[in-house]
Design a protein around this motif. Structure first.
Motif, short mmCIF file in Angstrom:
data_model
loop_
_atom_site.label_atom_id
_atom_site.label_comp_id
_atom_site.label_asym_id
_atom_site.label_seq_id
_atom_site.Cartn_x
_atom_site.Cartn_y
_atom_site.Cartn_z
N LYS A 1 45.77 45.95 46.16
CA LYS A 1 45.07 46.16 44.90
C LYS A 1 45.59 45.29 43.75
CE LYS A 1 41.95 49.08 46.23
NZ LYS A 1 40.53 48.67 46.25
N PRO A 2 46.92 45.19 43.56
CA PRO A 2 47.41 44.32 42.46
C PRO A 2 46.98 42.87 42.63
CG PRO A 2 49.14 45.80 43.21
CD PRO A 2 48.04 45.90 44.21
N LYS A 3 46.98 42.39 43.87
CA LYS A 3 46.54 41.01 44.12
C LYS A 3 45.06 40.86 43.79
CE LYS A 3 46.47 37.45 47.74
NZ LYS A 3 46.88 37.12 49.12
N GLU A 4 44.27 41.83 44.20
CA GLU A 4 42.83 41.78 43.93
C GLU A 4 42.56 41.71 42.43
OE1 GLU A 4 40.70 44.95 45.85
OE2 GLU A 4 41.82 44.71 47.71
N LYS A 5 43.33 42.43 41.65
CA LYS A 5 43.14 42.42 40.20
C LYS A 5 43.37 41.03 39.62
CE LYS A 5 44.51 44.89 35.99
NZ LYS A 5 45.39 45.96 35.42
N VAL A 6 44.43 40.37 40.08
CA VAL A 6 44.73 39.01 39.60
C VAL A 6 43.62 38.06 40.02
CG1 VAL A 6 46.32 37.05 39.80
CG2 VAL A 6 47.22 39.39 39.63
N VAL A 7 43.21 38.14 41.26
CA VAL A 7 42.17 37.25 41.78
C VAL A 7 40.84 37.49 41.07
CG1 VAL A 7 40.79 36.68 43.82
CG2 VAL A 7 43.26 36.97 44.03
N ASP A 8 40.49 38.74 40.85
CA ASP A 8 39.23 39.05 40.17
C ASP A 8 39.16 38.44 38.77
OD1 ASP A 8 38.38 40.45 42.36
OD2 ASP A 8 38.76 42.44 41.53
N ALA A 9 40.30 38.43 38.09
CA ALA A 9 40.33 37.82 36.75
C ALA A 9 40.09 36.32 36.83
CB ALA A 9 41.68 38.10 36.08
N VAL A 10 40.65 35.68 37.85
CA VAL A 10 40.41 34.25 38.04
C VAL A 10 38.94 33.98 38.34
CG1 VAL A 10 40.91 32.25 39.50
CG2 VAL A 10 42.77 33.79 38.83
N LEU A 11 38.36 34.79 39.20
CA LEU A 11 36.96 34.59 39.58
C LEU A 11 36.02 34.81 38.40
CD1 LEU A 11 36.80 36.26 43.10
CD2 LEU A 11 37.52 33.96 42.45
N ALA A 12 36.36 35.77 37.56
CA ALA A 12 35.52 36.02 36.38
C ALA A 12 35.50 34.79 35.47
CB ALA A 12 36.04 37.24 35.62
N GLY A 13 36.65 34.19 35.28
CA GLY A 13 36.73 32.99 34.45
C GLY A 13 35.99 31.82 35.08
N PHE A 14 36.09 31.71 36.41
CA PHE A 14 35.42 30.63 37.12
C PHE A 14 33.90 30.78 37.01
CE2 PHE A 14 33.36 29.10 41.01
CZ PHE A 14 33.80 27.79 41.05
N GLU A 15 33.39 31.99 37.26
CA GLU A 15 31.95 32.20 37.21
C GLU A 15 31.39 32.03 35.79
OE1 GLU A 15 31.31 36.00 39.01
OE2 GLU A 15 31.56 35.24 41.05
N LYS A 16 32.20 32.36 34.80
CA LYS A 16 31.77 32.16 33.41
C LYS A 16 31.66 30.68 33.08
CE LYS A 16 32.93 33.48 28.66
NZ LYS A 16 33.90 34.22 27.79
N ALA A 17 32.57 29.89 33.66
CA ALA A 17 32.57 28.45 33.38
C ALA A 17 31.49 27.71 34.14
CB ALA A 17 33.94 27.87 33.73
N HIS A 18 31.01 28.30 35.24
CA HIS A 18 30.02 27.62 36.08
C HIS A 18 28.79 28.51 36.24
CE1 HIS A 18 32.93 24.50 37.14
NE2 HIS A 18 33.81 25.47 37.39
N GLU A 19 27.75 28.18 35.51
CA GLU A 19 26.52 28.98 35.56
C GLU A 19 25.89 28.91 36.96
OE1 GLU A 19 23.83 27.82 32.52
OE2 GLU A 19 25.20 28.28 30.86
N ASP A 20 25.21 29.99 37.32
CA ASP A 20 24.51 30.06 38.60
C ASP A 20 25.45 29.87 39.80
OD1 ASP A 20 22.03 30.37 37.28
OD2 ASP A 20 21.91 28.20 37.01
N THR A 21 26.71 30.30 39.60
CA THR A 21 27.69 30.21 40.68
C THR A 21 28.33 31.58 40.89
OG1 THR A 21 28.18 27.90 40.18
CG2 THR A 21 29.80 29.09 41.47
N LYS A 22 28.46 31.99 42.14
CA LYS A 22 29.12 33.24 42.49
C LYS A 22 30.21 32.98 43.51
CE LYS A 22 26.40 35.82 39.98
NZ LYS A 22 26.93 36.49 38.75
N VAL A 23 31.16 33.90 43.57
CA VAL A 23 32.24 33.79 44.54
C VAL A 23 32.36 35.11 45.29
CG1 VAL A 23 34.69 33.33 44.91
CG2 VAL A 23 33.49 32.20 43.03
N THR A 24 32.44 35.03 46.61
CA THR A 24 32.74 36.20 47.42
C THR A 24 34.10 36.02 48.07
OG1 THR A 24 31.69 35.31 49.42
CG2 THR A 24 30.30 36.58 47.91
N VAL A 25 34.89 37.08 48.07
CA VAL A 25 36.24 37.01 48.62
C VAL A 25 36.38 37.98 49.78
CG1 VAL A 25 38.70 37.29 48.15
CG2 VAL A 25 37.19 36.41 46.37
#
Length: 432
Positions: free
Chosen positions: A51-75
């Motif tokens: 769970k702690p790792k997922e929280k860190v990764v989710d924050a990274v993915l949120a920033g990535f998806e915000k920077a790149h429109e029409d892009t999603k990430v599945t982990v």
């Protein structure tokens, strides 16, 4: 532990600098595509407490998806134990393969040999944060001078010792390998129910510092061409120093010859050993054991008093698969996952040591327990040969067999080391 405000600000500033410019585009993706939208797939390792790792990764993915429109990430979080089969299968099936993966740093050369990892040398060199990467961590993503990923975290071992036992017997933490041996045997003599230091015949990465501290090497060579060196004079001295710790006067061969790294940590944590060579990643197990509050950690001493034995720099990397059809996006995501900010937060969440020297020094100032491991890294670490043969050597138990043959009395050091060297050279030769 939470990161200090000053550290958080510095890390945030660093990641903004690193991602402010548009990621570079190159054309050595085997897919021949570089799509700028769509879904990226990521495989990361499943941790015991994820769970702690997922929280860190989710924050990274949120920033990535915000920077790149029409892009999603599945982990997908995959078991470490089955990583080799799944990742190699992905190399052979691009349609179902992920774009970005986490992988063990000893797997780099094998994965490159399999043709699965993307050469990201150009992007890595242009990444501002890469300048602060620890040299050994950088070595772990480098094969034949080319970079195939970004270091994610590093793990290193040091010497845990029982403060209650040392205080009772009037002992001090050993400052050399000779002192380590004499201290271990004194403890065993005074307290026959304890191993002076828990050692294992199958504990390769606990044994290698003895070889390296005496000036020996696993192998010599570069550029994918290696020759074994474990039968060299200096390496044999190190093997002798390590195997001398097995016996009734410290850790009986009948019980300790088959022990691996986890076994030695368990022996220490359960109160059956006064010392053990264990990692920063072993803290949770030790804290959950009988010795909680009754131990300390120092760097494993080298041959010369006051020196530090070179430790194996383990850990994981983040890489991009060569088959990705989203090269530019995948490389950007790789850098974000392995950024200074993400590594600092991963340390905060999981205790994984950052691969950036400046971030590591800052977290050490926040958490005193980390200091012996940071000092060990600063003193210089070693890594395995950057050859696809290492996977064969490791899985074939070449080095544990060598140590166990000596410990059991089946062979002397020269004969055991010679046989191990021949097996290693066969593997190196087969790997090309």
């Amino acid at each position: 532990m939470k990161l200090a405000p000053r550290l958080a600000v510095l890390l945030a500033a660093a990641v903004v600098t690193a991602t402010a410019c548009a990621p570079q585009t190159s054309d050595n993706s085997s897919s021949g595509k570089d799509e700028k939208t769509g879904t990226l797939r990521v495989w990361l390792f499943q941790e015991v407490n994820n769970k702690p790792k997922e929280k860190v990764v989710d924050a990274v993915l949120a920033g990535f998806e915000k920077a790149h429109e029409d892009t999603k990430v599945t982990v997908e979080y995959i078991p470490v134990e089955t990583r080799a089969q799944r990742i190699k299968a992905a190399f052979n099936d691009p349609d179902s393969a992920p774009d970005v993966i986490e992988y063990g740093n000893t797997d780099t050369a094998g994965y490159v040999n399999d043709g699965g990892l993307l050469d990201v040398t150009e992007e890595f060199e242009a990444w501002d944060e890469a300048a602060d990467t620890d040299p050994t961590a950088r070595q772990s993503v480098t094969v034949d001078g080319k970079v195939y990923g970004a270091p994610y975290f590093v793990g290193v071992r040091a010497l845990y010792y029982r403060t209650d036992v040392f205080d009772e017997l009037g002992l001090k933490a050993p400052r050399s390998m000779d002192e380590l041996a004499t201290t271990a045997k004194k403890i065993r003599a005074e307290k026959p129910g304890l191993y002076g230091i828990a050692v294992g015949g199958a504990y390769t990465y606990g044994a290698m510092p003895f070889v390296w501290a005496h000036g020996g090497e696993l192998a010599t060579g570069k550029g994918g061409s290696y020759a074994s060196a474990v039968d060299g004079a200096a390496a044999r001295e190190g093997i002798e120093a390590y195997t001398s710790l097995f016996g009734d006067d410290n850790c009986p061969a009948a019980k300790c010859a088959g022990m691996g790294g986890n076994d030695t940590v368990t022996a220490f944590a359960s109160g059956k050993a006064a010392m053990a060579i264990a990692g920063d990643f072993s803290r949770q197990a030790v804290e959950a054991g009988e010795v909680k509050g009754k131990y300390a950690v120092v760097p494993l001493p080298g041959v010369k008093p006051g020196s530090v034995a070179p430790a194996f720099a383990g850990g994981n990397n983040i890489g991009v698969l060569k088959s990705t059809s989203h090269r530019t996006l995948a490389v950007d995501l790789m850098k974000r996952l392995a950024s200074k900010q993400a590594q600092g937060e991963l340390f905060d969440a999981m205790g994984f040591l950052p691969t950036f020297t400046d971030v590591r020094q800052r977290v050490a100032a926040e958490e005193p327990f980390v200091k012996p491991f940071v000092d060990t890294l600063a003193a210089g670490t070693k890594f395995v040969p950057a050859s696809a043969a290492w996977a064969t050597i490791d899985s074939s138990q070449v080095l544990p067999t060598m140590f166990q043959e000596v410990v059991s009395g089946k062979k002397d050091v020269g004969a055991a080391a010679g046989d191990a060297a021949r097996k290693m050279d066969e593997a190196f030769g087969s790997a090309g």
